[in-house]
Design a protein around this motif. Sequence first.
Motif, PDB file in Angstrom:
ATOM      1  N   HIS A 194     -37.450 -32.500 -16.251  1.00  0.00           N
ATOM      2  CA  HIS A 194     -37.834 -31.435 -17.190  1.00  0.00           C
ATOM      3  C   HIS A 194     -39.366 -31.388 -17.320  1.00  0.00           C
ATOM      4  O   HIS A 194     -39.976 -30.328 -17.165  1.00  0.00           O
ATOM      5  N   GLU A 195     -39.971 -32.540 -17.545  1.00  0.00           N
ATOM      6  CA  GLU A 195     -41.431 -32.586 -17.732  1.00  0.00           C
ATOM      7  C   GLU A 195     -42.184 -32.266 -16.447  1.00  0.00           C
ATOM      8  O   GLU A 195     -43.209 -31.583 -16.467  1.00  0.00           O
ATOM      9  N   HIS A 212     -42.462 -28.575 -15.959  1.00  0.00           N
ATOM     10  CA  HIS A 212     -43.559 -27.999 -16.752  1.00  0.00           C
ATOM     11  C   HIS A 212     -44.889 -28.225 -16.023  1.00  0.00           C
ATOM     12  O   HIS A 212     -45.706 -27.322 -15.894  1.00  0.00           O
ATOM     13  N   ASN A 215     -34.474 -27.339 -27.140  1.00  0.00           N
ATOM     14  CA  ASN A 215     -35.851 -27.035 -26.762  1.00  0.00           C
ATOM     15  C   ASN A 215     -36.220 -25.566 -26.845  1.00  0.00           C
ATOM     16  O   ASN A 215     -37.397 -25.227 -26.887  1.00  0.00           O
ATOM     17  N   ASP A 248     -40.509 -26.261 -26.681  1.00  0.00           N
ATOM     18  CA  ASP A 248     -40.757 -25.248 -25.659  1.00  0.00           C
ATOM     19  C   ASP A 248     -40.507 -23.850 -26.223  1.00  0.00           C
ATOM     20  O   ASP A 248     -41.221 -22.904 -25.899  1.00  0.00           O
TER      21      ASP A 248
HETATM   22 ZN   LIG Z   1     -40.144 -29.019 -22.315  1.00  0.00          ZN
END
Ligand SMILES: [Zn+2]
Length: 245
Positions: free
Chosen positions: A67-68, A71, A158, A166
């Motif tokens: 997930h990170e 980004h 999120n 987010d």
């Molecule tokens: Zn995130």
Amino acid sequence: MRASFQLGRIAGIRIGVNWSVLVIFVLIAWSLAAARFPADYPQYGNGAYVAAAVLTAVVFFVSLLAHEISHALVARRNGLHVQDITLWLFGGVARLSGEARSPGAELRIAGVGPLVSLLLGVVFLVVAALVRAGGYDGLALAGLAWLGGINIALAVFNVIPAAPLDGGRLLRSVIWWRTGDRLTATRWSSRAGQVFGWALVALGLLTFFTGHGFGGLWLALIGWFLVGAATAENRQATRRIGIPT
Ligand SMILES: [Zn+2]
């Protein structure tokens, strides 16, 4: 929050882990090994529950990292410098230098994380369904189902439109796009973050003090963190925009 030790680099991005991850790791592994797995599949021994729980918790952190990293990669593609990624008590943080240059860039950078979590969740559930259809019904299935559920829950949590989640950045990108004013957008998403954070604190304390368990304290703690982060984000943005560059 700083990294206590480094895991290495992925796509040139430094990946670090804060010691506080251990708290979550132990909590997850323990709750799976002691409660969830034995409840779903009572026929195994303790060693099997512990091994499956530790493996499931490791895969969970890999999902969080994915997930990170998503980004970070999209941020880089949109011209931002990525300092590093750190996993800690409340999940992961990709530290970016500077701000997205347009609402569209902000939307892409913020949106890809929940999308990756959602995709991972669906993949875990599909694999679980295929394995089950293939005639297997055992502990690995419980792990896959839990990973599917938690990743989808992570995606949903999120996208709640409250900074610093987010969803708060998605909200900010939309207000920024509609008003053309980044500062106004930041103020609104921060305010939403503070309100949502306080709501979690209230709900958490209510849950705890009405005897519905320690999960309430955890919720209150997350809420408290969100309030602080939303407030800091607003202050930072105001200061940054206040300086003519
Ligand atoms: Zn995130």
